[in-house]
Motif scaffolding. Structure first.
Motif, PDB file in Angstrom:
ATOM      1  N   THR B  39      43.605  48.704  49.614  1.00  0.00           N
ATOM      2  CA  THR B  39      42.767  48.180  48.521  1.00  0.00           C
ATOM      3  C   THR B  39      42.356  46.741  48.811  1.00  0.00           C
ATOM      4  O   THR B  39      41.245  46.344  48.483  1.00  0.00           O
ATOM      5  N   TYR B  40      43.254  45.997  49.428  1.00  0.00           N
ATOM      6  CA  TYR B  40      42.911  44.608  49.765  1.00  0.00           C
ATOM      7  C   TYR B  40      41.714  44.573  50.709  1.00  0.00           C
ATOM      8  O   TYR B  40      40.756  43.823  50.501  1.00  0.00           O
ATOM      9  N   LEU B  41      41.733  45.428  51.738  1.00  0.00           N
ATOM     10  CA  LEU B  41      40.611  45.450  52.674  1.00  0.00           C
ATOM     11  C   LEU B  41      39.341  45.950  52.016  1.00  0.00           C
ATOM     12  O   LEU B  41      38.252  45.477  52.270  1.00  0.00           O
ATOM     13  N   ALA B  42      39.499  46.929  51.119  1.00  0.00           N
ATOM     14  CA  ALA B  42      38.315  47.522  50.494  1.00  0.00           C
ATOM     15  C   ALA B  42      37.691  46.594  49.446  1.00  0.00           C
ATOM     16  O   ALA B  42      36.496  46.638  49.212  1.00  0.00           O
ATOM     17  N   PHE B  43      38.517  45.774  48.821  1.00  0.00           N
ATOM     18  CA  PHE B  43      38.020  44.997  47.680  1.00  0.00           C
ATOM     19  C   PHE B  43      37.920  43.491  47.933  1.00  0.00           C
ATOM     20  O   PHE B  43      37.710  42.743  47.009  1.00  0.00           O
ATOM     21  N   THR B  44      38.100  43.059  49.165  1.00  0.00           N
ATOM     22  CA  THR B  44      38.120  41.613  49.409  1.00  0.00           C
ATOM     23  C   THR B  44      36.879  40.925  48.851  1.00  0.00           C
ATOM     24  O   THR B  44      35.768  41.380  49.082  1.00  0.00           O
ATOM     25  N   GLY B  45      37.096  39.839  48.151  1.00  0.00           N
ATOM     26  CA  GLY B  45      35.974  39.033  47.689  1.00  0.00           C
ATOM     27  C   GLY B  45      35.316  39.519  46.420  1.00  0.00           C
ATOM     28  O   GLY B  45      34.670  38.755  45.724  1.00  0.00           O
ATOM     29  N   THR B  46      35.478  40.802  46.101  1.00  0.00           N
ATOM     30  CA  THR B  46      34.752  41.322  44.942  1.00  0.00           C
ATOM     31  C   THR B  46      35.668  41.554  43.750  1.00  0.00           C
ATOM     32  O   THR B  46      35.269  42.151  42.771  1.00  0.00           O
ATOM     33  N   ILE B  47      36.886  41.076  43.839  1.00  0.00           N
ATOM     34  CA  ILE B  47      37.845  41.476  42.808  1.00  0.00           C
ATOM     35  C   ILE B  47      37.767  40.603  41.553  1.00  0.00           C
ATOM     36  O   ILE B  47      37.680  39.390  41.634  1.00  0.00           O
ATOM     37  N   THR B  48      37.736  41.270  40.407  1.00  0.00           N
ATOM     38  CA  THR B  48      37.776  40.557  39.132  1.00  0.00           C
ATOM     39  C   THR B  48      39.107  40.878  38.458  1.00  0.00           C
ATOM     40  O   THR B  48      39.852  41.737  38.933  1.00  0.00           O
ATOM     41  N   ALA B  49      39.384  40.225  37.346  1.00  0.00           N
ATOM     42  CA  ALA B  49      40.646  40.462  36.653  1.00  0.00           C
ATOM     43  C   ALA B  49      40.774  41.920  36.222  1.00  0.00           C
ATOM     44  O   ALA B  49      41.841  42.522  36.328  1.00  0.00           O
ATOM     45  N   GLU B  50      39.654  42.510  35.770  1.00  0.00           N
ATOM     46  CA  GLU B  50      39.711  43.912  35.305  1.00  0.00           C
ATOM     47  C   GLU B  50      40.047  44.845  36.457  1.00  0.00           C
ATOM     48  O   GLU B  50      40.861  45.755  36.322  1.00  0.00           O
ATOM     49  N   THR B  51      39.375  44.631  37.611  1.00  0.00           N
ATOM     50  CA  THR B  51      39.643  45.501  38.766  1.00  0.00           C
ATOM     51  C   THR B  51      41.072  45.313  39.243  1.00  0.00           C
ATOM     52  O   THR B  51      41.753  46.284  39.564  1.00  0.00           O
ATOM     53  N   TRP B  52      41.512  44.083  39.283  1.00  0.00           N
ATOM     54  CA  TRP B  52      42.890  43.766  39.693  1.00  0.00           C
ATOM     55  C   TRP B  52      43.860  44.591  38.865  1.00  0.00           C
ATOM     56  O   TRP B  52      44.738  45.266  39.386  1.00  0.00           O
ATOM     57  N   ASN B  53      43.639  44.530  37.556  1.00  0.00           N
ATOM     58  CA  ASN B  53      44.515  45.220  36.616  1.00  0.00           C
ATOM     59  C   ASN B  53      44.501  46.732  36.827  1.00  0.00           C
ATOM     60  O   ASN B  53      45.548  47.363  36.977  1.00  0.00           O
ATOM     61  N   SER B  54      43.290  47.319  36.891  1.00  0.00           N
ATOM     62  CA  SER B  54      43.214  48.782  37.052  1.00  0.00           C
ATOM     63  C   SER B  54      43.837  49.214  38.362  1.00  0.00           C
ATOM     64  O   SER B  54      44.597  50.190  38.410  1.00  0.00           O
ATOM     65  N   LEU B  55      43.506  48.487  39.443  1.00  0.00           N
ATOM     66  CA  LEU B  55      44.043  48.866  40.751  1.00  0.00           C
ATOM     67  C   LEU B  55      45.565  48.799  40.755  1.00  0.00           C
ATOM     68  O   LEU B  55      46.239  49.688  41.269  1.00  0.00           O
ATOM     69  N   PHE B  56      46.100  47.759  40.151  1.00  0.00           N
ATOM     70  CA  PHE B  56      47.546  47.584  40.137  1.00  0.00           C
ATOM     71  C   PHE B  56      48.233  48.790  39.501  1.00  0.00           C
ATOM     72  O   PHE B  56      49.161  49.365  40.060  1.00  0.00           O
TER      73      PHE B  56
END
Lengths: 222, 220
Positions: B39-56
């Motif tokens: 997920t880190y490689l797929a989402f680098t640079g584009t992560i927001t708090a909402e995405t962080w939360n859902s992914l976690f």
């Protein structure tokens, strides 16, 4: 004979009334125009689904009490009828939503609750088919049914709170004309009979399905 | 009292078993790290708090399903028969839930560490987030233990585990996401108390159901 089958006749008459007079009864002028008549049919599917799933839950409890195969049969057939109602509810809802909200599927707690309900019970059917032994299957699926039903009810209850506003009436704005308590008196004369009619029809289908299932088993054993 | 003694013994047995089969635990840990890295490689640079939360939470859900699905299948059926003769089913299910709770606590702390390491720390209210993490671990372990018990009675265990648990775990998961989501965006606790109460209610309901229903799964 009439004493025994009066409710089938009643179901037939009520639904005949709903599908004829439902298109004729005067409805209030609203933004959603004539589609408001879908209330008599779409909401009936949810009443049917919910009734059937509750029946299934009760019979799963009863199965665990005495391990009578009869109760397991009712539980599974009620789920089958409930799923049928569920899919019809989704389809009638999609047609309606496409007109009133502009898309067949929108993000809405009621839709999600219904979709999750369908997934839960499809999983229930898959669980049943992956246990070979008949008694074990009945026991395991009864346990799952009870567990899943309680959690599904919790889900449906807390969803509106989590998702904020719903496009459906009853959670956000309380002045909607399609809410049962706000319903136009003329629409009530069709709405309530229709709901009773759908639930009775569901019970009727359930009865027929149980009979078919019994016959099938007899044929297999024969 | 008897239940308490049975519980300690069964719990110790679980821990010993886990330490003996170290590769299972290591497998889950590696699974956790590699998912976070993907997920880190797929989402680098584009992560927001909402995405962080859902992914976690999605990652934690998958890790939990992986870690707990083995609960009732790692020992052979004959051994279960043996347990049946010496202890009560309630003690078995409670010991499994407690053991999986410990496992989930460790896994969720590690998941948090790796997430903060790779994706950055976005938590504004650590107290609220940790509350969500603890209640989430308890909820996930109890729901998934019960589902693992159900799935273990059927063939095709692993995919059954996923399809049976995902829809059931949703009320818990969505409430958790809501609570931890606000831990990422605000400092205040207000508005989350009701959600925490909901989480507690779900947890109590699930444990109660497990306690009542497990004896039926156990007996064959």
């Amino acid at each position: 004979m009439l004493k025994q089958y009066w409710w089938k006749l009643l179901s037939f008459l009520l639904l005949l009334y709903a599908v004829t007079y439902g298109f004729y009864v005067s409805i209030p002028e609203t933004m959603i125009l004539q589609t408001m008549r879908n209330l008599f049919y779409h909401v009936g599917m949810w009443f049917g689904m919910f009734t059937m799933l509750t029946v299934s839950f009760i019979y799963s409890l009863r199965y665990l009490k005495g391990f009578r195969e009869e109760n397991d049969r009712i539980a599974i057939e009620a789920v089958n009828v409930g799923l049928m109602f569920g899919f019809l509810g989704i389809f009638t809802g999609m047609v309606w939503a496409n007109f009133t909200w502009g898309a067949p599927w929108v993000k809405d707690p009621k839709l999600n609750g219904a979709a999750v309900g369908l997934v839960v019970y499809l999983a229930y059917i898959i669980l049943r088919s992956s246990v070979e032994d008949r008694h074990k299957r009945a026991k395991v699926s009864a346990v799952y049914n009870i567990f899943a039903f309680v959690l599904w009810i919790i889900f449906v209850m807390i969803l509106p709170r989590l998702a904020g506003d719903s496009l459906h009436p009853a959670t956000g704005n309380n002045s909607s004309p399609v809410l049962p308590m706000q319903l136009d008196p003329s629409m009530r004369t069709v709405f309530y009979p229709a709901m009773i009619g759908w639930i009775l029809l569901g019970t009727w289908i359930l009865q027929v399905r149980i009979r078919v299932s019994k016959l099938k088993q007899k044929l297999e054993e024969y | 009292m008897l239940l308490k003694r049975e519980l300690t013994h069964l719990l110790l047995k679980e821990i010993r078993l886990e330490l003996k089969q170290r590769y299972v635990l290591n497998g889950i840990l590696l699974y956790l790290v590699s998912t976070v890295f993907v997920t880190y490689l797929a989402f680098t640079g584009t992560i927001t708090a909402e995405t962080w939360n859902s992914l976690f939470w999605i990652i934690l859900l998958f890790v939990a399903v992986n870690g707990i699905s083995k609960s009732f299948v790692q020992e052979n059926p004959a051994r279960h028969l043996y347990y049946y003769t010496i202890t009560s089913p309630e003690a078995i299910v409670l010991s499994k839930i407690i053991y999986n709770l410990l496992l989930m606590m460790i896994l969720s702390v590690l998941a948090l560490l790796f997430f903060v390491l790779f994706m950055g720390n976005m938590i504004m209210n650590p107290g609220l987030f940790v509350t969500a993490l603890i209640l989430g671990s308890l909820g996930l372990s109890s729901v998934l233990t019960m589902i693992a018990a159900i799935a273990s009675r059927a063939s095709n265990n692993f995919s059954l585990m996923a399809i049976l648990s995902f829809p059931i775990v949703l009320p818990l998961l969505m409430t958790l996401m809501k609570v931890s989501g606000s831990a990422l965006t605000t400092y205040s606790w207000s508005g989350n108390i009701a959600l925490i109460v909901i989480l507690l209610i779900i947890n109590v309901a699930v444990i109660l159901l497990a306690f009542l229903l497990f004896p039926y799964l156990w007996r064959d």
